[in-house]
Design a protein around this motif. Structure first.
Motif, PDB file in Angstrom:
ATOM      1  N   SER A   1     -18.317  28.294 -48.519  1.00 45.08           N
ATOM      2  CA  SER A   1     -18.278  29.402 -49.476  1.00 45.08           C
ATOM      3  C   SER A   1     -16.829  29.830 -49.717  1.00 45.08           C
ATOM      4  CB  SER A   1     -19.081  30.588 -48.947  1.00 45.08           C
ATOM      5  OG  SER A   1     -18.420  31.160 -47.839  1.00 45.08           O
ATOM      6  N   ARG A   2     -16.600  30.450 -50.844  1.00 47.10           N
ATOM      7  CA  ARG A   2     -15.247  30.927 -51.187  1.00 47.10           C
ATOM      8  C   ARG A   2     -14.749  31.931 -50.151  1.00 47.10           C
ATOM      9  NH1 ARG A   2     -11.583  31.422 -55.263  1.00 47.10           N
ATOM     10  NH2 ARG A   2     -10.621  33.469 -55.577  1.00 47.10           N
ATOM     11  N   GLU A   3     -15.617  32.818 -49.681  1.00 50.44           N
ATOM     12  CA  GLU A   3     -15.239  33.832 -48.703  1.00 50.44           C
ATOM     13  C   GLU A   3     -14.785  33.193 -47.391  1.00 50.44           C
ATOM     14  OE1 GLU A   3     -18.247  33.953 -50.351  1.00 50.44           O
ATOM     15  OE2 GLU A   3     -17.542  35.396 -51.843  1.00 50.44           O
ATOM     16  N   LEU A   4     -15.541  32.185 -46.932  1.00 47.62           N
ATOM     17  CA  LEU A   4     -15.182  31.505 -45.688  1.00 47.62           C
ATOM     18  C   LEU A   4     -13.868  30.748 -45.848  1.00 47.62           C
ATOM     19  CD1 LEU A   4     -15.889  30.747 -42.791  1.00 47.62           C
ATOM     20  CD2 LEU A   4     -17.205  28.828 -43.695  1.00 47.62           C
ATOM     21  N   PHE A   5     -13.685  30.104 -47.000  1.00 46.73           N
ATOM     22  CA  PHE A   5     -12.455  29.370 -47.274  1.00 46.73           C
ATOM     23  C   PHE A   5     -11.243  30.302 -47.209  1.00 46.73           C
ATOM     24  CE2 PHE A   5      -9.257  27.976 -50.360  1.00 46.73           C
ATOM     25  CZ  PHE A   5      -8.971  26.711 -49.861  1.00 46.73           C
ATOM     26  N   LEU A   6     -11.329  31.458 -47.882  1.00 45.22           N
ATOM     27  CA  LEU A   6     -10.220  32.408 -47.886  1.00 45.22           C
ATOM     28  C   LEU A   6      -9.990  33.012 -46.501  1.00 45.22           C
ATOM     29  CD1 LEU A   6     -10.879  34.166 -51.294  1.00 45.22           C
ATOM     30  CD2 LEU A   6      -9.130  32.463 -50.769  1.00 45.22           C
ATOM     31  N   LYS A   7     -11.048  33.250 -45.765  1.00 53.59           N
ATOM     32  CA  LYS A   7     -10.922  33.815 -44.421  1.00 53.59           C
ATOM     33  C   LYS A   7     -10.193  32.852 -43.493  1.00 53.59           C
ATOM     34  CE  LYS A   7     -13.676  35.620 -40.606  1.00 53.59           C
ATOM     35  NZ  LYS A   7     -15.021  35.894 -40.101  1.00 53.59           N
ATOM     36  N   VAL A   8     -10.585  31.577 -43.510  1.00 55.35           N
ATOM     37  CA  VAL A   8      -9.955  30.574 -42.644  1.00 55.35           C
ATOM     38  C   VAL A   8      -8.500  30.368 -43.037  1.00 55.35           C
ATOM     39  CG1 VAL A   8      -9.975  28.131 -42.007  1.00 55.35           C
ATOM     40  CG2 VAL A   8     -12.100  29.415 -42.057  1.00 55.35           C
ATOM     41  N   ASN A   9      -8.204  30.302 -44.337  1.00 57.47           N
ATOM     42  CA  ASN A   9      -6.819  30.136 -44.774  1.00 57.47           C
ATOM     43  C   ASN A   9      -5.963  31.318 -44.347  1.00 57.47           C
ATOM     44  OD1 ASN A   9      -6.789  27.612 -45.843  1.00 57.47           O
ATOM     45  ND2 ASN A   9      -7.263  28.278 -47.918  1.00 57.47           N
ATOM     46  N   GLY A  10      -6.525  32.526 -44.400  1.00 53.95           N
ATOM     47  CA  GLY A  10      -5.793  33.713 -43.954  1.00 53.95           C
ATOM     48  C   GLY A  10      -5.487  33.662 -42.475  1.00 53.95           C
ATOM     49  N   LEU A  11      -6.429  33.163 -41.678  1.00 52.63           N
ATOM     50  CA  LEU A  11      -6.206  33.042 -40.233  1.00 52.63           C
ATOM     51  C   LEU A  11      -5.152  31.992 -39.933  1.00 52.63           C
ATOM     52  CD1 LEU A  11      -9.854  33.256 -38.861  1.00 52.63           C
ATOM     53  CD2 LEU A  11      -8.078  35.001 -38.738  1.00 52.63           C
TER      54      LEU A  11
END
Length: 92
Positions: free
Chosen positions: A13-23
């Motif tokens: 999902s887009r949310e998971l993608f952005l969360k992992v990239n932020g981490l």
């Protein structure tokens, strides 16, 4: 010419993608590039006395000491930045 549009199912999902990239952006990658560093102003200006390649600069974090290092893998020419900077100033 015909264009084919494929609607492929998203793996993440887009949310998971952005969360992992932020981490991942928060993690230290081991080095950082700093083009203008006042502690190692002679990097890429000085050349190695053994092979003639430009020296690069780096910081030993544990000792908090800057060094100039040759770019050639087999050369292993490392010099203390404080010593080389002071010699350069004396020459000027």
């Amino acid at each position: 010419m015909k264009r084919f549009i494929h609607n492929q199912e998203k793996l993440v999902s887009r949310e998971l993608f952005l969360k992992v990239n932020g981490l991942l952006d928060q993690n230290a990658h081991g080095y950082s590039l700093n083009e203008e560093n006042t502690d190692i102003p002679l990097k890429r200006f000085l050349t190695c006395g053994h092979c003639g390649r430009p020296l690069r600069g780096y910081l030993v974090r544990k000792k908090k000491i800057n060094y100039y290092k040759c770019s050639t893998k087999s050369c292993c020419n490392n010099k203390n930045a404080e010593v080389l900077n002071s010699r350069f100033i004396k020459i000027l």
